[in-house]
Design a protein around this motif. Sequence first.
Motif, mmCIF file in Angstrom:
data_model
loop_
_atom_site.group_PDB
_atom_site.id
_atom_site.type_symbol
_atom_site.label_atom_id
_atom_site.label_comp_id
_atom_site.label_asym_id
_atom_site.label_seq_id
_atom_site.Cartn_x
_atom_site.Cartn_y
_atom_site.Cartn_z
ATOM 1 N N LEU A 159 0.820 -1.214 0.000
ATOM 2 C CA LEU A 159 0.000 0.000 0.000
ATOM 3 C C LEU A 159 0.853 1.263 0.000
ATOM 4 O O LEU A 159 0.568 2.224 -0.721
ATOM 5 C CB LEU A 159 -0.943 0.005 1.206
ATOM 6 C CG LEU A 159 -2.120 -0.946 1.133
ATOM 7 C CD1 LEU A 159 -2.897 -0.923 2.435
ATOM 8 C CD2 LEU A 159 -3.020 -0.590 -0.032
ATOM 9 N N PHE A 160 1.909 1.269 0.814
ATOM 10 C CA PHE A 160 2.786 2.438 0.854
ATOM 11 C C PHE A 160 3.485 2.640 -0.482
ATOM 12 O O PHE A 160 3.516 3.753 -1.018
ATOM 13 C CB PHE A 160 3.828 2.298 1.971
ATOM 14 C CG PHE A 160 4.842 3.405 1.964
ATOM 15 C CD1 PHE A 160 4.503 4.668 2.408
ATOM 16 C CD2 PHE A 160 6.124 3.184 1.501
ATOM 17 C CE1 PHE A 160 5.428 5.694 2.396
ATOM 18 C CE2 PHE A 160 7.056 4.201 1.485
ATOM 19 C CZ PHE A 160 6.714 5.469 1.935
ATOM 20 N N GLY A 161 4.062 1.581 -1.030
ATOM 21 C CA GLY A 161 4.780 1.684 -2.298
ATOM 22 C C GLY A 161 3.867 2.080 -3.444
ATOM 23 O O GLY A 161 4.204 2.947 -4.254
ATOM 24 N N ALA A 219 11.801 13.433 -7.605
ATOM 25 C CA ALA A 219 10.942 12.462 -8.281
ATOM 26 C C ALA A 219 11.667 11.117 -8.418
ATOM 27 O O ALA A 219 11.058 10.057 -8.228
ATOM 28 C CB ALA A 219 10.524 12.980 -9.644
ATOM 29 N N ALA A 220 12.943 11.166 -8.731
ATOM 30 C CA ALA A 220 13.706 9.920 -8.868
ATOM 31 C C ALA A 220 13.823 9.205 -7.526
ATOM 32 O O ALA A 220 13.636 7.978 -7.456
ATOM 33 C CB ALA A 220 15.089 10.219 -9.428
ATOM 34 N N LEU A 221 14.103 9.939 -6.472
ATOM 35 C CA LEU A 221 14.231 9.326 -5.153
ATOM 36 C C LEU A 221 12.897 8.740 -4.687
ATOM 37 O O LEU A 221 12.857 7.623 -4.158
ATOM 38 C CB LEU A 221 14.738 10.350 -4.138
ATOM 39 C CG LEU A 221 14.950 9.822 -2.724
ATOM 40 C CD1 LEU A 221 15.999 8.723 -2.731
ATOM 41 C CD2 LEU A 221 15.329 10.937 -1.788
ATOM 42 N N ALA A 222 11.813 9.464 -4.892
ATOM 43 C CA ALA A 222 10.494 8.945 -4.517
ATOM 44 C C ALA A 222 10.150 7.703 -5.334
ATOM 45 O O ALA A 222 9.562 6.752 -4.804
ATOM 46 C CB ALA A 222 9.430 10.024 -4.714
ATOM 47 N N GLY A 223 10.516 7.689 -6.603
ATOM 48 C CA GLY A 223 10.276 6.507 -7.433
ATOM 49 C C GLY A 223 11.069 5.303 -6.966
ATOM 50 O O GLY A 223 10.547 4.182 -6.924
ATOM 51 N N VAL A 224 12.318 5.532 -6.592
ATOM 52 C CA VAL A 224 13.166 4.436 -6.114
ATOM 53 C C VAL A 224 12.627 3.890 -4.790
ATOM 54 O O VAL A 224 12.543 2.671 -4.597
ATOM 55 C CB VAL A 224 14.630 4.905 -5.976
ATOM 56 C CG1 VAL A 224 15.457 3.913 -5.198
ATOM 57 C CG2 VAL A 224 15.240 5.154 -7.336
ATOM 58 N N VAL A 225 12.247 4.778 -3.886
ATOM 59 C CA VAL A 225 11.721 4.340 -2.589
ATOM 60 C C VAL A 225 10.415 3.560 -2.775
ATOM 61 O O VAL A 225 10.196 2.536 -2.113
ATOM 62 C CB VAL A 225 11.525 5.549 -1.652
ATOM 63 C CG1 VAL A 225 10.744 5.166 -0.408
ATOM 64 C CG2 VAL A 225 12.863 6.146 -1.271
ATOM 65 N N SER A 226 9.570 4.015 -3.677
ATOM 66 C CA SER A 226 8.314 3.295 -3.898
ATOM 67 C C SER A 226 8.569 1.922 -4.503
ATOM 68 O O SER A 226 7.907 0.946 -4.138
ATOM 69 C CB SER A 226 7.371 4.110 -4.771
ATOM 70 O OG SER A 226 7.894 4.251 -6.078
ATOM 71 N N MET A 227 9.518 1.815 -5.410
ATOM 72 C CA MET A 227 9.834 0.516 -5.994
ATOM 73 C C MET A 227 10.432 -0.427 -4.951
ATOM 74 O O MET A 227 10.130 -1.626 -4.944
ATOM 75 C CB MET A 227 10.793 0.675 -7.180
ATOM 76 C CG MET A 227 10.167 1.368 -8.377
ATOM 77 S SD MET A 227 8.622 0.623 -8.930
ATOM 78 C CE MET A 227 9.194 -0.953 -9.488
ATOM 79 N N ILE A 228 11.268 0.100 -4.067
ATOM 80 C CA ILE A 228 11.832 -0.731 -2.998
ATOM 81 C C ILE A 228 10.721 -1.243 -2.089
ATOM 82 O O ILE A 228 10.711 -2.417 -1.699
ATOM 83 C CB ILE A 228 12.894 0.056 -2.205
ATOM 84 C CG1 ILE A 228 14.147 0.257 -3.058
ATOM 85 C CG2 ILE A 228 13.256 -0.654 -0.903
ATOM 86 C CD1 ILE A 228 15.172 1.193 -2.462
ATOM 87 N N ALA A 229 9.763 -0.380 -1.753
ATOM 88 C CA ALA A 229 8.651 -0.794 -0.903
ATOM 89 C C ALA A 229 7.814 -1.865 -1.601
ATOM 90 O O ALA A 229 7.384 -2.841 -0.962
ATOM 91 C CB ALA A 229 7.784 0.406 -0.535
ATOM 92 N N LEU A 230 7.578 -1.710 -2.894
ATOM 93 C CA LEU A 230 6.816 -2.731 -3.627
ATOM 94 C C LEU A 230 7.571 -4.056 -3.694
ATOM 95 O O LEU A 230 6.966 -5.125 -3.582
ATOM 96 C CB LEU A 230 6.485 -2.225 -5.030
ATOM 97 C CG LEU A 230 5.408 -1.144 -5.096
ATOM 98 C CD1 LEU A 230 5.308 -0.586 -6.510
ATOM 99 C CD2 LEU A 230 4.070 -1.685 -4.641
ATOM 100 N N ILE A 231 8.863 -4.003 -3.863
ATOM 101 C CA ILE A 231 9.675 -5.229 -3.887
ATOM 102 C C ILE A 231 9.649 -5.908 -2.523
ATOM 103 O O ILE A 231 9.524 -7.136 -2.424
ATOM 104 C CB ILE A 231 11.114 -4.916 -4.342
ATOM 105 C CG1 ILE A 231 11.118 -4.554 -5.829
ATOM 106 C CG2 ILE A 231 12.056 -6.080 -4.057
ATOM 107 C CD1 ILE A 231 12.420 -3.972 -6.325
#
Length: 65
Positions: free
Chosen positions: A15-17, A44-56
């Motif tokens: 949900l967070f990611g 935007a790049a950092l937020a995208g990376v953090v969201s992808m890490i959370a989804l993984i």
Amino acid sequence: MERAPALFAGIVFALFGGGLLVWTAVRVRQRQPVAHGVNPVASAALAGVVSMIALILGTWCFARL
């Protein structure tokens, strides 16, 4: 007993990611800053990376069920 914590953590990470990814995409598409006072591309790049890490991490938690 280990299924409940893994399920809870997977749901929270997913949900967070997902929410962060959608929010970042909407902000970028509307050409609004993702973080005030920071380079728009970097934030935007950092937020995208953090969201992808959370989804993984969410996927990893679900895989442990």
